[in-house]
Enzyme design. Structure first.
Site, PDB file in Angstrom:
ATOM      1  N   GLU A 180      -9.714   4.240   7.819  1.00 51.99           N
ATOM      2  CA  GLU A 180      -8.775   4.957   7.180  1.00 51.99           C
ATOM      3  C   GLU A 180      -9.245   6.512   6.932  1.00 51.99           C
ATOM      4  OE1 GLU A 180      -6.808   5.285   2.760  1.00 51.99           O
ATOM      5  OE2 GLU A 180      -6.899   3.068   3.858  1.00 51.99           O
ATOM      6  N   ARG A 219      -0.297   4.253   6.147  1.00 53.10           N
ATOM      7  CA  ARG A 219      -1.327   5.199   6.218  1.00 53.10           C
ATOM      8  C   ARG A 219      -1.067   6.134   7.396  1.00 53.10           C
ATOM      9  NH1 ARG A 219      -5.373   3.301   2.258  1.00 53.10           N
ATOM     10  NH2 ARG A 219      -3.880   2.450   0.537  1.00 53.10           N
ATOM     11  N   SER A 276     -10.898   4.945   0.334  1.00 52.87           N
ATOM     12  CA  SER A 276     -11.070   3.828   0.963  1.00 52.87           C
ATOM     13  C   SER A 276     -11.473   4.166   2.457  1.00 52.87           C
ATOM     14  CB  SER A 276      -9.568   2.983   1.372  1.00 52.87           C
ATOM     15  OG  SER A 276      -9.221   2.712  -0.190  1.00 52.87           O
TER      16      SER A 276
END
Length: 303
Positions: A291, A167, A216
């Site tokens: 995130e 990520r 998320s």
């Protein structure tokens, strides 16, 4: 030295909440849509000369905007810069193209490798910046090259030059993903379509639908104490499903999604995140990291 006038189409005091899926946040000092490479380069060159910071908004599906708004110029890519074209095994996409549309276009051409994108409601630009992954797929595995725009013009980079990690990437502010090439595998159109349908079904069963939310909230932890448990599982075990502050709450269906029940502010969302993180830390010793991306002065109280 006088500040040059902004290009045509630049708006002032533009409401930004409507550009995010969670629908929170204030206004952008300056806002513009760029539908062509030339228009984008003009905006970036002007911002550089005027010493105006630049931010990019994609589909806003993993984005929190400060309640006080965003300084500088906020740019959204559309038109040609949101296009999708297939050339053999390659899918050429504008930075503003949405991943579900890319996955569907590839499926119609019988191309496999980007099916996971059907469950990521973001744009290609955001997916490159975050090395998007889901259901075993990862953008970095199919990315052939990326073209970036900045004040100095265009630059092409390969995936090995992007610092892709979990990520994450090494892209910095002011670098805008203009387009990219995805190199996919030839497959059977019916089989690829069936995979898309199954992934949609899995997402529908696991995640909240038809509400104001974003993707998320926290990254899945690498901490060995998690023993492979996702952030959502850790939050659920800490009793966070349905936990709310103001107009924001962790989704009852999936604790790593935060919902706007109708009146949430970004401050409410941050407060819910802080409480969920505190509970997981207290219970397990694991420090969850966000995130979700931010624009403007969004402060997480644990940093």
């Amino acid at each position: 030295m006088s500040v040059p006038a902004p290009p045509a189409g630049v708006e002032r005091d533009h409401p930004l909440a409507r550009l995010t899926t969670v629908r929170t946040g204030g206004r952008g000092e300056l806002f513009a849509r760029a539908g062509t490479e030339a228009a984008l380069l003009e905006l970036l060159a002007w911002a550089h000369d005027a010493e105006v910071p630049v931010s990019v908004v994609g589909s806003g599906s993993n984005l929190l905007i400060a309640d006080d708004g965003v300084r500088g110029l906020v740019v959204k890519l559309d038109g040609e810069l949101a296009g999708i074209a297939v050339e053999g095994r390659r899918v050429l996409c504008g930075g503003g193209a949405r991943l579900p549309a890319i996955a569907a276009r590839a499926a119609r051409a019988g191309l496999s490798g980007i099916e996971f994108g059907v469950n990521i409601p973001g744009t290609l630009g955001g997916a490159v910046r975050m090395n998007a992954n889901a259901y075993g797929g990862e953008l970095g595995r199919v990315l052939e090259w990326v073209e970036l725009a900045g004040a100095a013009g265009l630059e092409r980079r390969g995936p090995g030059e992007l610092g892709l990690g979990y990520r994450s990437s090494n892209l910095i502010g002011g670098e805008v993903v203009v387009r990219a090439s995805l190199l996919l595998a030839q497959g059977d159109p019916e089989e690829v379509a069936a995979t898309l349908a199954e992934m949609r079904r899995m997402r529908h069963e696991a995640q909240p639908q038809g509400i104001k939310t974003f993707g998320s909230t926290f990254k899945n932890p690498a901490d060995p104490r998690a023993e492979g448990r996702s952030a959502g599982v850790l939050l659920s075990e800490a009793g966070c499903n349905g936990l709310g502050v103001g107009g924001a709450r962790f989704a009852p269906k999936h604790a790593n999604f935060i919902e706007n029940t109708g009146t949430a502010s970004t401050a409410d969302v941050v407060a819910v995140m802080a409480e969920g993180r505190r509970r997981v830390l207290e219970r397990t010793g694991i420090e969850l990291e966000p995130e979700v991306q931010t624009l403007g002065d969004v402060r997480f109280p644990w940093r």
